[in-house]
Design a protein around this motif. Structure first.
Motif, short mmCIF file in Angstrom:
data_model
loop_
_atom_site.label_atom_id
_atom_site.label_comp_id
_atom_site.label_asym_id
_atom_site.label_seq_id
_atom_site.Cartn_x
_atom_site.Cartn_y
_atom_site.Cartn_z
N ARG A 92 -14.27 0.64 -2.21
CA ARG A 92 -14.68 -0.56 -1.44
C ARG A 92 -15.04 -1.71 -2.38
NH1 ARG A 92 -17.77 3.56 1.42
NH2 ARG A 92 -16.64 4.17 3.34
N LYS A 110 -12.96 -5.65 -3.06
CA LYS A 110 -13.54 -6.98 -2.92
C LYS A 110 -13.09 -7.92 -4.02
CE LYS A 110 -17.70 -5.11 -0.72
NZ LYS A 110 -19.19 -4.92 -0.86
N LYS A 115 -7.96 4.59 2.26
CA LYS A 115 -8.35 4.00 3.54
C LYS A 115 -9.56 3.10 3.38
CE LYS A 115 -9.48 5.35 8.33
NZ LYS A 115 -10.87 4.88 8.45
N ALA A 116 -10.55 3.57 2.62
CA ALA A 116 -11.75 2.76 2.37
C ALA A 116 -11.39 1.47 1.64
CB ALA A 116 -12.76 3.57 1.57
N HIS A 134 2.31 -1.02 4.48
CA HIS A 134 2.08 0.38 4.13
C HIS A 134 3.41 1.10 3.99
CE1 HIS A 134 0.15 4.53 5.23
NE2 HIS A 134 0.57 4.48 3.97
N ILE A 171 -8.41 -0.15 1.65
CA ILE A 171 -7.65 -1.05 2.49
C ILE A 171 -8.53 -1.72 3.55
CG2 ILE A 171 -5.88 -1.10 4.31
CD1 ILE A 171 -4.79 -1.25 1.45
N GLU A 172 -9.44 -0.98 4.10
CA GLU A 172 -10.33 -1.56 5.11
C GLU A 172 -11.20 -2.66 4.49
OE1 GLU A 172 -12.42 1.81 6.61
OE2 GLU A 172 -10.88 2.29 8.12
N ALA A 173 -11.72 -2.41 3.30
CA ALA A 173 -12.55 -3.41 2.63
C ALA A 173 -11.70 -4.59 2.17
CB ALA A 173 -13.27 -2.78 1.44
N TYR A 174 -10.49 -4.31 1.72
CA TYR A 174 -9.61 -5.39 1.28
C TYR A 174 -9.22 -6.29 2.44
CZ TYR A 174 -5.74 -7.90 -0.84
OH TYR A 174 -4.92 -8.91 -1.31
N ARG A 175 -8.89 -5.68 3.57
CA ARG A 175 -8.51 -6.46 4.76
C ARG A 175 -9.67 -7.35 5.21
NH1 ARG A 175 -6.57 -2.61 7.54
NH2 ARG A 175 -4.35 -3.03 7.23
N GLU A 176 -10.88 -6.83 5.12
CA GLU A 176 -12.05 -7.62 5.51
C GLU A 176 -12.26 -8.80 4.56
OE1 GLU A 176 -16.89 -7.05 6.19
OE2 GLU A 176 -15.58 -5.30 5.94
N TYR A 209 0.87 -1.17 0.00
CA TYR A 209 0.00 0.00 0.00
C TYR A 209 0.91 1.22 0.00
CZ TYR A 209 -3.65 3.23 1.65
OH TYR A 209 -4.53 4.28 1.78
#
Length: 212
Positions: A206, A210, A25-26, A42, A28-33, A7
Motif C-alpha cells: 500500500r 502511493k 490486490k492491496a 490487468h 492496486i487498490e491503493a494505487y487506484r485510490e 498489472y
C-alpha cells in the motif's frame, strides 16, 4: 498527466489463496485510490493467450526476414505472430509495470517467462549497438511482488533466487530505470508468523503504491 499501468499477474490462484496476489490486490487498490485518472490493465497470464517462441514463430520470423509477406505465413503462424505483436505493442504503450508472481523452484511460473520473451523485441524495447544492447523504455518504472515460503531476498539462500533477479536483468535490458521489489517471504519457514508476515507485506504494498 494520466498514466497507463500494466498489472501483470502470474499465479493460478486469487488473493484469498495466494500471498503474492493478496499483496498485489492491496497495491492496486491503493494505487487506484491515489491515481484515480490512471488506466489499469490487468493481464492474468494464466488466462491470456501468451504464445511461446516455438517452431511456428521462429519459422514465421525467418520467412518475414527473407521478404515473405505476412499473407504468406500459415494461419497458425499468422495468429501467433499477430498475438506476439499485440503483446509487445501494449507493453511499450504502458507507462508502468507491476509484476506479481510466486517463487516456483527458485524462479517464477513459466507463463511469465513466455510473456517476458514476448516483450523483449529488438527495435521495440531495446536496440543493438556496437557497444551492446541499449534499452528503449527509459521513461518507465516497474515493481515486482514475489512470495516465497522461505527467505530468499537476503541471507544464505539469496544466491538461489532467480525470479526477481532475472526480472531485474530484463528491466536493465529494456532500459527501465526504476525497478523495485516487494517480497512476501518466510511463511513456510515460520508458520507461526505467517499472518504477521502477510500483514507487513500488505502494508508495504500500500505504501509503495502511493509513490509509484
Amino acid at each position: 498527466m494520466a498514466s497507463t499501468l500494466l498489472y501483470i499477474t502470474a499465479h493460478p490462484h486469487g488473493p484469498t489463496q495466494s500471498y503474492s496476489m493478496a499483496a498485489g490486490k492491496a497495491f492496486i487498490e491503493a494505487y487506484r485510490e491515489a491515481n484515480p485518472d490512471d488506466e489499469i490493465i490487468h493481464l492474468d497470464l494464466f488466462k491470456e493467450d501468451i504464445p511461446q517462441i516455438d517452431s511456428d514463430v521462429l519459422g514465421a520470423w525467418g520467412k518475414l526476414a527473407s521478404g515473405t509477406p505476412f499473407s504468406g505465413l500459415t494461419a497458425v503462424q499468422q495468429a501467433k505472430v499477430s498475438r506476439l505483436n499485440e503483446l509487445v505493442d501494449q507493453y511499450v504503450a504502458a507507462d508502468k509495470y507491476v509484476f506479481v508472481s510466486p517463487m516456483w523452484n527458485f524462479s517464477f511460473p513459466p507463463v511469465l517467462k513466455a510473456y517476458i520473451d514476448a516483450t523483449c523485441v529488438a527495435r521495440k524495447t531495446f536496440k543493438y549497438t556496437e557497444n551492446g544492447p541499449v534499452g528503449l523504455l527509459t521513461g518507465k518504472k516497474a515493481l515486482h511482488i514475489q512470495a516465497s515460503g522461505g527467505i530468499y531476498s537476503e541471507g544464505p539462500a539469496a544466491e538461489l533466487e532467480s525470479g526477481h533477479s532475472y526480472l531485474k536483468k530484463i528491466m536493465m535490458l529494456q532500459g527501465v530505470p526504476s525497478f523495485e521489489g516487494i517480497f512476501v517471504e518466510g511463511m513456510a519457514a515460520m508458520p507461526d508468523q505467517a499472518g504477521a508476515i502477510k500483514e507487513k507485506a500488505l502494508a508495504r504494498a500500500r505504501e509503495a503504491a502511493k509513490r509509484f
